[in-house]
Write an enzyme that holds these catalytic residues in place. Structure first.
Site, PDB file in Angstrom:
ATOM      1  N   TRP A  58      -8.681   8.322  -7.987  1.00 16.67           N
ATOM      2  CA  TRP A  58      -9.947   8.636  -8.670  1.00 16.67           C
ATOM      3  C   TRP A  58      -9.951   8.081 -10.094  1.00 16.67           C
ATOM      4  O   TRP A  58     -10.959   7.548 -10.561  1.00 16.67           O
ATOM      5  CB  TRP A  58     -10.198  10.141  -8.665  1.00 16.67           C
ATOM      6  CG  TRP A  58     -11.003  10.547  -7.476  1.00 16.67           C
ATOM      7  CD1 TRP A  58     -10.552  11.042  -6.285  1.00 16.67           C
ATOM      8  CD2 TRP A  58     -12.418  10.420  -7.342  1.00 16.67           C
ATOM      9  NE1 TRP A  58     -11.606  11.227  -5.427  1.00 16.67           N
ATOM     10  CE2 TRP A  58     -12.761  10.870  -6.049  1.00 16.67           C
ATOM     11  CE3 TRP A  58     -13.441   9.997  -8.189  1.00 16.67           C
ATOM     12  CZ2 TRP A  58     -14.078  10.895  -5.587  1.00 16.67           C
ATOM     13  CZ3 TRP A  58     -14.753  10.015  -7.734  1.00 16.67           C
ATOM     14  CH2 TRP A  58     -15.060  10.458  -6.446  1.00 16.67           C
ATOM     15  N   GLU A 103       0.833  -1.208   0.000  1.00 17.46           N
ATOM     16  CA  GLU A 103       0.000   0.000   0.000  1.00 17.46           C
ATOM     17  C   GLU A 103       0.867   1.257   0.000  1.00 17.46           C
ATOM     18  O   GLU A 103       0.523   2.266  -0.628  1.00 17.46           O
ATOM     19  CB  GLU A 103      -0.935  -0.013   1.209  1.00 17.46           C
ATOM     20  CG  GLU A 103      -1.949  -1.150   1.203  1.00 17.46           C
ATOM     21  CD  GLU A 103      -2.839  -1.128  -0.029  1.00 17.46           C
ATOM     22  OE1 GLU A 103      -3.273  -0.031  -0.450  1.00 17.46           O
ATOM     23  OE2 GLU A 103      -3.110  -2.203  -0.589  1.00 17.46           O
ATOM     24  N   TRP A 108     -15.237  12.242 -13.064  1.00 13.35           N
ATOM     25  CA  TRP A 108     -14.381  11.917 -11.919  1.00 13.35           C
ATOM     26  C   TRP A 108     -13.657  13.133 -11.371  1.00 13.35           C
ATOM     27  O   TRP A 108     -13.333  13.205 -10.185  1.00 13.35           O
ATOM     28  CB  TRP A 108     -13.352  10.845 -12.307  1.00 13.35           C
ATOM     29  CG  TRP A 108     -12.386  11.247 -13.383  1.00 13.35           C
ATOM     30  CD1 TRP A 108     -12.530  11.065 -14.733  1.00 13.35           C
ATOM     31  CD2 TRP A 108     -11.131  11.915 -13.210  1.00 13.35           C
ATOM     32  NE1 TRP A 108     -11.440  11.571 -15.405  1.00 13.35           N
ATOM     33  CE2 TRP A 108     -10.564  12.093 -14.494  1.00 13.35           C
ATOM     34  CE3 TRP A 108     -10.421  12.362 -12.093  1.00 13.35           C
ATOM     35  CZ2 TRP A 108      -9.333  12.714 -14.698  1.00 13.35           C
ATOM     36  CZ3 TRP A 108      -9.192  12.995 -12.288  1.00 13.35           C
ATOM     37  CH2 TRP A 108      -8.664  13.157 -13.582  1.00 13.35           C
ATOM     38  N   TRP A 136       1.804   1.734  -3.460  1.00 13.24           N
ATOM     39  CA  TRP A 136       0.772   2.361  -4.312  1.00 13.24           C
ATOM     40  C   TRP A 136       0.945   3.880  -4.300  1.00 13.24           C
ATOM     41  O   TRP A 136       0.802   4.543  -5.326  1.00 13.24           O
ATOM     42  CB  TRP A 136      -0.634   1.971  -3.850  1.00 13.24           C
ATOM     43  CG  TRP A 136      -1.691   2.732  -4.586  1.00 13.24           C
ATOM     44  CD1 TRP A 136      -2.382   3.819  -4.147  1.00 13.24           C
ATOM     45  CD2 TRP A 136      -2.154   2.503  -5.926  1.00 13.24           C
ATOM     46  NE1 TRP A 136      -3.243   4.279  -5.121  1.00 13.24           N
ATOM     47  CE2 TRP A 136      -3.119   3.493  -6.217  1.00 13.24           C
ATOM     48  CE3 TRP A 136      -1.840   1.554  -6.903  1.00 13.24           C
ATOM     49  CZ2 TRP A 136      -3.775   3.549  -7.448  1.00 13.24           C
ATOM     50  CZ3 TRP A 136      -2.496   1.626  -8.138  1.00 13.24           C
ATOM     51  CH2 TRP A 136      -3.449   2.607  -8.391  1.00 13.24           C
ATOM     52  N   ASN A 166     -10.698   3.552   3.229  1.00 12.51           N
ATOM     53  CA  ASN A 166     -10.341   3.356   1.826  1.00 12.51           C
ATOM     54  C   ASN A 166     -11.357   2.517   1.056  1.00 12.51           C
ATOM     55  O   ASN A 166     -11.662   2.798  -0.109  1.00 12.51           O
ATOM     56  CB  ASN A 166      -8.962   2.700   1.717  1.00 12.51           C
ATOM     57  CG  ASN A 166      -8.487   2.613   0.280  1.00 12.51           C
ATOM     58  OD1 ASN A 166      -8.342   3.629  -0.383  1.00 12.51           O
ATOM     59  ND2 ASN A 166      -8.280   1.409  -0.209  1.00 12.51           N
ATOM     60  N   TRP A 226     -20.087  12.864 -20.008  1.00  7.81           N
ATOM     61  CA  TRP A 226     -20.453  12.890 -18.589  1.00  7.81           C
ATOM     62  C   TRP A 226     -21.759  13.649 -18.383  1.00  7.81           C
ATOM     63  O   TRP A 226     -22.044  14.631 -19.073  1.00  7.81           O
ATOM     64  CB  TRP A 226     -19.353  13.551 -17.765  1.00  7.81           C
ATOM     65  CG  TRP A 226     -18.027  12.858 -17.795  1.00  7.81           C
ATOM     66  CD1 TRP A 226     -16.908  13.270 -18.453  1.00  7.81           C
ATOM     67  CD2 TRP A 226     -17.678  11.640 -17.134  1.00  7.81           C
ATOM     68  NE1 TRP A 226     -15.878  12.385 -18.248  1.00  7.81           N
ATOM     69  CE2 TRP A 226     -16.316  11.368 -17.426  1.00  7.81           C
ATOM     70  CE3 TRP A 226     -18.365  10.740 -16.313  1.00  7.81           C
ATOM     71  CZ2 TRP A 226     -15.649  10.259 -16.942  1.00  7.81           C
ATOM     72  CZ3 TRP A 226     -17.703   9.638 -15.825  1.00  7.81           C
ATOM     73  CH2 TRP A 226     -16.365   9.397 -16.144  1.00  7.81           C
TER      74      TRP A 226
END
Length: 466
Positions: A376, A269, A353, A272, A335, A300
């Site tokens: 995102w 993590e 987004w 990441w 998360n 969108w």
């Protein structure tokens, strides 16, 4: 006036493992530090929640730096003007800072470095934020990574520089009066949920490794549990460095091999975050541009009322509302729930987004310039290493799986506290008698769902497939 060294602090509000500060303290000359709340064109302004954290963190840091003999200055405005001015007022012959990696920040720092050097000032920058520089890790073809797993595999084989050990200490001074012009505004109340500063970050890491890491692979997905480190805001502001965390975990694994699986999961993590910075550095501004350009063609939806309902935790989808209310009140969200709230916005509601990313940027205390947009884009399906576009989280089944007794939902959505477990994640499906007994009136005490999950999933799949 005697010459001095100026350290420009940004996302590195700590003493330990701070390369720029350590280099400055090696000199005999006085050391000044400065934090600039930047208003330069091309730089992303901090959100409200981040300002609230920064306000408290700088007060702690001011005292810590004074104990090392370093005077902290604070100013607001354009750093391209303020830094040269402070060089003059402090008679600085050297300016040190730790690097940042977003396109705007890099261009800004490069121009400032060139200008200062032209004036005869020594300028040096350091890696104070990452395990490894983005240009020091690449595929076998020499290109930047676009998929996390190969990046993680390569990172594990890279030598990581150990944190800086002993830092030189100058004669302590009295902490200067720090006139912070930061106005956290609406976000000020959320700081009641947090303690800030370098020492707090160190204690949190110790407590996590001692008590929580062993169950981390299992508990990290359960929103009601304190199963994660919750150190993301401390990392975001650099109150602790990723190298300090990396080596603390590695040393624990060496001492207790049985912790290898849990420790490895936690380090992945942390990786990441590292991967997100890799993407931030090697790509166009990822807060504004889809990493997969084909997604720029998505039509969108513009639905202001739905966006506002999502922002305020009034969608009628319980676990989504719980997460958005947790965010609004504390500046943080679990998360697993971040993925669910993001999926609902981008997939079921088909809202861009970027609107979700900007809301999180303003309301998260850990709103990170790399993690926030990269995550995102992962949820929306347009990131470099994204969840495939056809992965659409079902918030009901996800809630039933990870919050089976509804404890998380009931904490943040008290309107549903008296519903039986069976219905707490889908109150619209309960019969009238159950809702009456629970004192629930959909559309009055709690909203009807603003979107049909099944129909909106089909709509999203059709839109994204095209």
């Amino acid at each position: 006036m005697a010459s001095s060294t100026l350290v420009w602090l940004r996302n590195d509000l700590r003493i330990g493992d701070n390369p720029a500060l350590a280099a400055a303290l090696k000199n005999d000359a006085p050391v000044h530090a400065v934090y600039v709340l930047e208003q330069d064109k091309g730089l992303r302004a901090l959100g409200g929640a981040a300002k609230a954290w920064l306000h408290e963190s700088l007060k702690v840091l001011n005292s810590d730096l004074a104990g090392r003999g370093v005077r902290l200055h604070y100013c607001e405005g354009e750093s391209k003007t303020l830094i040269p001015e402070l060089v003059g007022t402090t008679a600085a012959e050297r300016v040190y800072w730790n690097r940042r990696y977003d396109p705007g920040g890099r261009a800004h720092d490069s121009a400032l470095k060139t200008g200062l050097r032209a004036d005869g000032i020594e300028v040096e920058s350091f890696n104070g934020s990452l395990l490894i520089e983005p240009w020091d890790i690449a595929t076998k073809q020499g290109t930047p990574y676009g998929v996390f797993t190969p990046f993680w595999n390569a990172l594990r084989d890279k030598p990581i520089a150990e944190p800086i050990g002993r830092i030189e200490k100058h004669e302590p001074i009295d902490p200067p009066a720090l006139e912070l012009g930061i106005t956290p505004g609406w976000a000020d109340g959320m700081m009641a949920h947090w303690s800030v500063g370098e020492n707090r970050a160190k204690h949190m890491l110790t407590d996590f490794l001692d008590d929580l890491l062993v169950n981390y692979p299992r508990d990290r997905d359960v929103p009601r549990k304190h199963g994660t480190s919750q150190m993301s805001p401390h990392l975001r502001f650099g109150e602790i460095s990723p190298r300090q965390i990396w080596f603390a975990v590695r040393h624990l694994i060496d001492a207790k091999p049985a912790m290898a699986e849990a420790g490895g999961k936690f380090l992945s993590e942390l990786a990441w975050r590292e991967f997100s910075y890799h993407l931030l550095y090697h790509r166009e501004n990822i807060a504004n541009h889809s990493m997969q350009e084909r997604f720029d063609a998505i039509d969108w939806r513009s639905d202001t009322s739905a966006l506002h309902a999502w922002q305020k935790g009034q969608t009628g989808i319980p676990i989504v509302d719980a997460g958005m209310r947790q965010l609004w009140q504390t500046g943080w969200m679990h998360n697993r729930v971040r993925m669910l709230t993001g999926s609902l916005l981008t997939k079921n509601l088909l809202i861009d987004w970027r609107k979700g990313e900007r809301w999180f940027w303003d309301t998260l205390v850990d709103a990170d310039p790399a993690n926030n947009p990269a995550s995102w884009q992962w949820v929306a399906g347009c990131g470099a290493d994204a969840a495939p576009y056809f992965r659409i989280f079902n918030p009901v089944t996800q809630g039933e799986k990870f919050d089976p007794d509804g404890e998380y939902v009931r904490r943040w959505v008290p309107e549903l506290k008296d519903l039986p477990d069976k219905w707490v994640h889908k109150p619209w499906m309960a019969d009238a008698g159950v809702k009456d007994k629970a004192g629930l009136k959909l559309g009055a005490t709690y909203p009807e769902p603003i979107v049909d999950l099944k129909a909106s999933r089909s709509r999203a799949l059709d839109t994204l497939k095209r």
